[in-house]
Design a protein around this motif. Structure first.
Motif, PDB file in Angstrom:
ATOM      1  N   GLU A 148       4.970  -2.976  15.777  1.00 31.50           N
ATOM      2  CA  GLU A 148       5.086  -3.448  17.157  1.00 31.50           C
ATOM      3  C   GLU A 148       6.514  -3.731  17.596  1.00 31.50           C
ATOM      4  O   GLU A 148       6.819  -3.695  18.784  1.00 31.50           O
ATOM      5  N   SER A 149       7.411  -3.999  16.642  1.00 28.71           N
ATOM      6  CA  SER A 149       8.756  -4.428  17.016  1.00 28.71           C
ATOM      7  C   SER A 149       9.798  -3.893  16.036  1.00 28.71           C
ATOM      8  O   SER A 149       9.476  -3.455  14.930  1.00 28.71           O
ATOM      9  N   ILE A 150      11.039  -3.983  16.465  1.00 33.27           N
ATOM     10  CA  ILE A 150      12.153  -3.577  15.597  1.00 33.27           C
ATOM     11  C   ILE A 150      12.233  -4.499  14.389  1.00 33.27           C
ATOM     12  O   ILE A 150      12.516  -4.047  13.275  1.00 33.27           O
ATOM     13  N   LYS A 151      11.948  -5.782  14.567  1.00 35.62           N
ATOM     14  CA  LYS A 151      11.955  -6.711  13.428  1.00 35.62           C
ATOM     15  C   LYS A 151      10.885  -6.320  12.406  1.00 35.62           C
ATOM     16  O   LYS A 151      11.123  -6.369  11.194  1.00 35.62           O
ATOM     17  N   ASP A 152       9.701  -5.922  12.878  1.00 34.75           N
ATOM     18  CA  ASP A 152       8.656  -5.463  11.957  1.00 34.75           C
ATOM     19  C   ASP A 152       9.092  -4.178  11.255  1.00 34.75           C
ATOM     20  O   ASP A 152       8.850  -3.995  10.058  1.00 34.75           O
ATOM     21  N   ALA A 153       9.741  -3.290  12.003  1.00 39.65           N
ATOM     22  CA  ALA A 153      10.234  -2.041  11.401  1.00 39.65           C
ATOM     23  C   ALA A 153      11.238  -2.349  10.292  1.00 39.65           C
ATOM     24  O   ALA A 153      11.189  -1.755   9.215  1.00 39.65           O
ATOM     25  N   GLN A 154      12.125  -3.300  10.546  1.00 43.56           N
ATOM     26  CA  GLN A 154      13.111  -3.680   9.539  1.00 43.56           C
ATOM     27  C   GLN A 154      12.436  -4.264   8.298  1.00 43.56           C
ATOM     28  O   GLN A 154      12.787  -3.915   7.168  1.00 43.56           O
ATOM     29  N   ARG A 155      11.470  -5.137   8.505  1.00 44.18           N
ATOM     30  CA  ARG A 155      10.763  -5.738   7.360  1.00 44.18           C
ATOM     31  C   ARG A 155      10.097  -4.666   6.506  1.00 44.18           C
ATOM     32  O   ARG A 155      10.156  -4.718   5.278  1.00 44.18           O
ATOM     33  N   LEU A 156       9.458  -3.713   7.154  1.00 45.96           N
ATOM     34  CA  LEU A 156       8.788  -2.651   6.406  1.00 45.96           C
ATOM     35  C   LEU A 156       9.814  -1.744   5.738  1.00 45.96           C
ATOM     36  O   LEU A 156       9.684  -1.408   4.558  1.00 45.96           O
ATOM     37  N   TYR A 157      10.847  -1.376   6.463  1.00 48.00           N
ATOM     38  CA  TYR A 157      11.903  -0.504   5.928  1.00 48.00           C
ATOM     39  C   TYR A 157      12.573  -1.142   4.707  1.00 48.00           C
ATOM     40  O   TYR A 157      12.855  -0.453   3.723  1.00 48.00           O
ATOM     41  N   ASP A 158      12.799  -2.441   4.755  1.00 48.42           N
ATOM     42  CA  ASP A 158      13.447  -3.133   3.638  1.00 48.42           C
ATOM     43  C   ASP A 158      12.568  -3.147   2.380  1.00 48.42           C
ATOM     44  O   ASP A 158      13.086  -3.291   1.275  1.00 48.42           O
ATOM     45  N   GLN A 159      11.273  -3.000   2.539  1.00 50.88           N
ATOM     46  CA  GLN A 159      10.352  -3.074   1.403  1.00 50.88           C
ATOM     47  C   GLN A 159       9.854  -1.715   0.901  1.00 50.88           C
ATOM     48  O   GLN A 159       9.318  -1.646  -0.206  1.00 50.88           O
ATOM     49  N   VAL A 160      10.001  -0.683   1.706  1.00 52.65           N
ATOM     50  CA  VAL A 160       9.418   0.617   1.351  1.00 52.65           C
ATOM     51  C   VAL A 160      10.507   1.652   1.145  1.00 52.65           C
ATOM     52  O   VAL A 160      11.284   1.941   2.061  1.00 52.65           O
ATOM     53  N   LYS A 161      10.555   2.206  -0.034  1.00 54.25           N
ATOM     54  CA  LYS A 161      11.505   3.276  -0.315  1.00 54.25           C
ATOM     55  C   LYS A 161      10.948   4.581   0.248  1.00 54.25           C
ATOM     56  O   LYS A 161       9.747   4.801   0.267  1.00 54.25           O
ATOM     57  N   GLY A 162      11.813   5.426   0.729  1.00 47.51           N
ATOM     58  CA  GLY A 162      11.371   6.728   1.201  1.00 47.51           C
ATOM     59  C   GLY A 162      11.198   6.842   2.702  1.00 47.51           C
ATOM     60  O   GLY A 162      10.886   7.923   3.200  1.00 47.51           O
ATOM     61  N   LEU A 163      11.396   5.759   3.437  1.00 45.89           N
ATOM     62  CA  LEU A 163      11.357   5.871   4.896  1.00 45.89           C
ATOM     63  C   LEU A 163      12.699   6.428   5.342  1.00 45.89           C
ATOM     64  O   LEU A 163      13.737   5.828   5.102  1.00 45.89           O
ATOM     65  N   LYS A 164      12.672   7.599   5.975  1.00 48.59           N
ATOM     66  CA  LYS A 164      13.907   8.297   6.313  1.00 48.59           C
ATOM     67  C   LYS A 164      14.236   8.270   7.802  1.00 48.59           C
ATOM     68  O   LYS A 164      15.385   8.426   8.181  1.00 48.59           O
ATOM     69  N   SER A 165      13.213   8.102   8.637  1.00 48.97           N
ATOM     70  CA  SER A 165      13.470   8.107  10.073  1.00 48.97           C
ATOM     71  C   SER A 165      12.543   7.130  10.782  1.00 48.97           C
ATOM     72  O   SER A 165      11.476   6.792  10.281  1.00 48.97           O
ATOM     73  N   LEU A 166      12.993   6.702  11.950  1.00 52.09           N
ATOM     74  CA  LEU A 166      12.251   5.753  12.770  1.00 52.09           C
ATOM     75  C   LEU A 166      12.257   6.259  14.196  1.00 52.09           C
ATOM     76  O   LEU A 166      13.298   6.640  14.727  1.00 52.09           O
ATOM     77  N   ILE A 193       0.834  -1.204   0.000  1.00 52.06           N
ATOM     78  CA  ILE A 193       0.000   0.000   0.000  1.00 52.06           C
ATOM     79  C   ILE A 193       0.869   1.254   0.000  1.00 52.06           C
ATOM     80  O   ILE A 193       0.609   2.202  -0.743  1.00 52.06           O
ATOM     81  N   LEU A 194       1.904   1.263   0.840  1.00 53.13           N
ATOM     82  CA  LEU A 194       2.789   2.428   0.900  1.00 53.13           C
ATOM     83  C   LEU A 194       3.501   2.655  -0.435  1.00 53.13           C
ATOM     84  O   LEU A 194       3.631   3.794  -0.891  1.00 53.13           O
ATOM     85  N   ASN A 195       3.952   1.583  -1.068  1.00 51.10           N
ATOM     86  CA  ASN A 195       4.649   1.708  -2.350  1.00 51.10           C
ATOM     87  C   ASN A 195       3.715   2.059  -3.501  1.00 51.10           C
ATOM     88  O   ASN A 195       4.157   2.602  -4.509  1.00 51.10           O
ATOM     89  N   SER A 196       2.423   1.789  -3.352  1.00 53.29           N
ATOM     90  CA  SER A 196       1.464   2.035  -4.429  1.00 53.29           C
ATOM     91  C   SER A 196       1.136   3.516  -4.609  1.00 53.29           C
ATOM     92  O   SER A 196       0.624   3.915  -5.655  1.00 53.29           O
ATOM     93  N   GLY A 197       1.398   4.307  -3.578  1.00 52.67           N
ATOM     94  CA  GLY A 197       1.045   5.720  -3.638  1.00 52.67           C
ATOM     95  C   GLY A 197      -0.336   6.035  -3.069  1.00 52.67           C
ATOM     96  O   GLY A 197      -0.719   7.204  -2.968  1.00 52.67           O
ATOM     97  N   LYS A 198      -1.089   5.005  -2.688  1.00 58.74           N
ATOM     98  CA  LYS A 198      -2.436   5.225  -2.145  1.00 58.74           C
ATOM     99  C   LYS A 198      -2.430   6.054  -0.868  1.00 58.74           C
ATOM    100  O   LYS A 198      -3.414   6.718  -0.557  1.00 58.74           O
ATOM    101  N   THR A 199      -1.331   6.010  -0.128  1.00 51.10           N
ATOM    102  CA  THR A 199      -1.268   6.755   1.137  1.00 51.10           C
ATOM    103  C   THR A 199      -0.704   8.160   0.960  1.00 51.10           C
ATOM    104  O   THR A 199      -0.710   8.943   1.914  1.00 51.10           O
TER     105      THR A 199
END
Length: 157
Positions: free
Chosen positions: A83-101, A67-73
């Motif tokens: 919920e977790s750092i592991k989830d943050a990593q999974r999302l960060y690895d898949q989504v371009k443009g995340l600059k801060s956590l 959804i984030l990569n599609s531009g819908k948001t």
């Protein structure tokens, strides 16, 4: 536009729902978590914490990334919560443009060390944070917008 990408083991609660959304002028929240997305009871509980007038979407990590990569948001002022750092990593690895956590709350458990107020991490999570910092992600510890911003650096991990 992504206003906040946050790790908080409580997911959606008062600090996020009101303090952060008001401070950032957010109008949408995306909760990205595989377990919650597959549990009607947990989704119902999270929906109760949603401020009136706020759009709330609950998706698994991979679907959230799509959804984030599609531009819908893009039209929304969006807070993303995992919920977790592991989830943050999974999302960060898949989504371009995340600059801060933002690390806002990670509960104390066995084999964790304290990084900051209400932020406790395992050795494995420290390694993940180091990798994300090395890749260019800025990571901060801050529970609420008015708290002093503490930027993590690899050397402190």
């Amino acid at each position: 536009m992504i206003k906040l990408f946050r790790v908080d083991h409580r997911l959606l609660h008062g600090q996020v729902a009101f303090s952060w959304s008001n401070s950032l002028g957010a109008n949408a929240i995306l909760v990205a978590n595989d377990e919650v997305a597959n549990s009607e009871m947990r989704m119902a509980t999270i929906r109760l914490a949603k401020p009136a007038g706020m759009k709330l979407v609950i998706k698994g990590i991979d679907e959230a990334a799509d959804i984030l990569n599609s531009g819908k948001t893009d039209p929304y002022k969006l807070i993303i919560i995992v919920e977790s750092i592991k989830d943050a990593q999974r999302l960060y690895d898949q989504v371009k443009g995340l600059k801060s956590l933002n690390l806002g709350g990670i509960k104390k458990m066995e084999n964790t060390t304290e990084l900051g107020i209400a932020v406790h991490v395992t050795h494995e999570e420290k390694q993940i944070l180091k990798e994300m910092i090395t890749s260019g992600l800025q990571i901060e510890i801050r529970q609420v917008p008015d708290d002093k911003r503490e930027i993590l650096v690899k050397e402190k991990l």
